[in-house]
Design a protein around this motif. Structure first.
Motif, mmCIF file in Angstrom:
data_model
loop_
_atom_site.group_PDB
_atom_site.id
_atom_site.type_symbol
_atom_site.label_atom_id
_atom_site.label_comp_id
_atom_site.label_asym_id
_atom_site.label_seq_id
_atom_site.Cartn_x
_atom_site.Cartn_y
_atom_site.Cartn_z
ATOM 1 N N ALA A 165 0.813 -1.221 0.000
ATOM 2 C CA ALA A 165 0.000 0.000 0.000
ATOM 3 C C ALA A 165 0.841 1.263 0.000
ATOM 4 N N ALA A 166 2.114 1.151 0.378
ATOM 5 C CA ALA A 166 2.979 2.328 0.363
ATOM 6 C C ALA A 166 3.184 2.858 -1.057
ATOM 7 N N GLN A 167 2.957 1.997 -2.061
ATOM 8 C CA GLN A 167 3.123 2.402 -3.454
ATOM 9 C C GLN A 167 1.822 2.900 -4.067
ATOM 10 N N ARG A 168 0.770 3.012 -3.246
ATOM 11 C CA ARG A 168 -0.543 3.388 -3.757
ATOM 12 C C ARG A 168 -0.955 4.754 -3.243
ATOM 13 N N ARG A 169 -2.010 5.300 -3.821
ATOM 14 C CA ARG A 169 -2.494 6.631 -3.461
ATOM 15 C C ARG A 169 -3.023 6.631 -2.035
ATOM 16 N N LEU A 170 -3.016 7.828 -1.419
ATOM 17 C CA LEU A 170 -3.431 7.970 -0.028
ATOM 18 C C LEU A 170 -4.875 7.532 0.214
ATOM 19 N N PRO A 171 -5.843 7.871 -0.663
ATOM 20 C CA PRO A 171 -7.214 7.404 -0.408
ATOM 21 C C PRO A 171 -7.318 5.894 -0.280
ATOM 22 N N GLN A 173 -4.913 3.879 0.833
ATOM 23 C CA GLN A 173 -4.340 3.522 2.132
ATOM 24 C C GLN A 173 -5.375 3.706 3.240
ATOM 25 N N ARG A 174 -6.180 4.752 3.131
ATOM 26 C CA ARG A 174 -7.231 4.971 4.123
ATOM 27 C C ARG A 174 -8.281 3.872 4.042
ATOM 28 N N LYS A 175 -8.628 3.443 2.816
ATOM 29 C CA LYS A 175 -9.644 2.405 2.649
ATOM 30 C C LYS A 175 -9.238 1.089 3.297
ATOM 31 N N VAL A 176 -7.932 0.811 3.350
ATOM 32 C CA VAL A 176 -7.491 -0.460 3.928
ATOM 33 C C VAL A 176 -7.085 -0.308 5.386
ATOM 34 N N ILE A 194 -13.974 0.410 6.054
ATOM 35 C CA ILE A 194 -12.694 -0.247 5.803
ATOM 36 C C ILE A 194 -12.939 -1.532 5.035
ATOM 37 N N ALA A 195 -12.443 -1.584 3.820
ATOM 38 C CA ALA A 195 -12.559 -2.785 2.984
ATOM 39 C C ALA A 195 -12.025 -2.445 1.603
ATOM 40 N N HIS A 196 -11.591 -3.477 0.909
ATOM 41 C CA HIS A 196 -11.374 -3.334 -0.521
ATOM 42 C C HIS A 196 -12.685 -3.700 -1.191
ATOM 43 N N VAL A 197 -13.299 -2.761 -1.863
ATOM 44 C CA VAL A 197 -14.590 -2.999 -2.505
ATOM 45 C C VAL A 197 -14.356 -3.707 -3.844
ATOM 46 N N ALA A 256 -1.216 -3.941 2.215
ATOM 47 C CA ALA A 256 -0.674 -3.413 3.469
ATOM 48 C C ALA A 256 0.603 -2.641 3.185
ATOM 49 N N VAL A 257 0.830 -1.613 3.982
ATOM 50 C CA VAL A 257 2.061 -0.832 3.860
ATOM 51 C C VAL A 257 3.242 -1.747 4.192
ATOM 52 N N GLY A 258 4.182 -1.845 3.264
ATOM 53 C CA GLY A 258 5.350 -2.682 3.468
ATOM 54 C C GLY A 258 5.103 -4.162 3.303
#
Length: 322
Positions: A165-171, A173-176, A194-197, A256-258
């Protein structure tokens, strides 16, 4: 066809990323819509290099003329209930629409009434509507369906996607749930924040593509916890039961981040069995923008109505980039 006139509906990171590709390919940006008060009333060129300076961002598509637009790129929200009211006027205006709304990727199983309404209106107006992106729309549904092509028969489909998730946009990261406490994460899951839709829609798309009748779809969401005790992201699993097989379809997603060992892995059980792994995984944000842009020619050549990605496998345009 003359130069295609495109309306960008939603100017977040994904909408602007798609717009960047379209400008580079020579599409005409004929209009832009966003409700952000920091964008409304400003030239879209301030946010999208190469866009016409005279095109001003509007808070609503209702102020635009149907004569000015051929196609709408819609990038706003994830749930069909959130975007239905946005999509209906666009179709009624006689515009083709490609949306990144995740639940629109395959709405026939979970939202049959809304899907039927959108399909009927699109056919009445002679236009097309498609929901697509990287996931749903490609990695965990269209790709495994394509990989079943060399199989004489298929008994099970399993897809594992691990994304940093560190390589993805901030919105996203908030969703997950990245950065939350486990308690806040649990509350966010319970509240639907919180979920991946899109995983249940991917299960339904795979089943429909294989001609399988789903008995049940189940989904679980758990936090990925870092060493400091905070949430780094989520582990989400969605399964589809076919007759007595409880996991005829299994979609296993970690964002996930990292996250370690990022990858996209597809396993097809059947005759013959098949396994394919994309090392490093497909970069989600870049891929979503490219998939939407690449879907345009296929969509415009398709029959009117609500279409799904499994009907219109997109590919990059021919020729080498200039």
């Amino acid at each position: 066809m003359s130069r295609l006139h495109v309306l960008l509906y939603g100017l977040g990171p994904i909408g602007l990323g798609i717009g960047e590709i379209l400008v580079a390919r020579g599409y005409e940006i004929a209009g832009a819509v966003d409700i952000d008060p920091h964008k409304t009333g400003l030239p879209v060129a301030e946010f999208l290099t190469g866009a016409p300076s005279q095109v001003v961002i509007s808070p609503s598509a209702e102020t635009l003329s149907a004569a000015d637009v051929d196609l709408v790129i819609h990038s706003t929200q994830s749930h069909l209930r959130q975007v239905r009211g946005q999509l209906l006027p666009l179709l009624n205006a006689g515009w083709d629409v490609i949306s990144t709304c995740e639940e629109l990727a395959y709405p026939w199983y979970h939202h049959p009434d809304d899907a039927g309404l959108l399909d009927r209106l699109a056919m009445e107006r002679g236009v097309r509507l498609l929901g697509t992106g990287v996931n749903p729309g490609f990695v965990m549904d269209l790709l495994p369906l394509v990989l079943t092509a060399p199989c004489r028969e298929v008994t099970r489909v399993a897809v594992t996607r691990v994304a940093d998730a560190a390589q993805r946009r901030l919105p996203l990261q908030r969703k997950v749930g990245a950065g939350l406490s486990p308690e806040d994460f649990a509350a966010g899951v319970s509240g639907g924040r919180i979920a991946h839709v899109g995983l249940p829609q991917s299960v339904a798309m795979i089943a429909a593509g294989l001609g399988w009748r789903l008995a049940e779809i189940q989904e679980t969401i758990e936090p990925v916890i870092g060493s400091e005790g905070l949430v780094r992201g989520l582990h989400q699993v969605c399964t589809g039961r076919i007759d007595a097989e409880p996991e005829a379809i299994r979609l296993d997603l970690t964002i996930a981040v990292g996250a370690e060992d990022p990858r996209d892995e597809v396993r097809i059980e059947g005759r013959p069995p098949l396994q394919a792994t994309i090392v490093g995984g497909v970069q989600g944000d870049q891929a979503t923008c490219a998939i939407v842009a690449n879907a345009i020619p296929k969509l415009l050549a398709a029959p009117p109505g609500l279409r799904v990605a499994s009907e219109l496998p997109a590919h990059a345009p021919s020729g080498r980039p200039g």
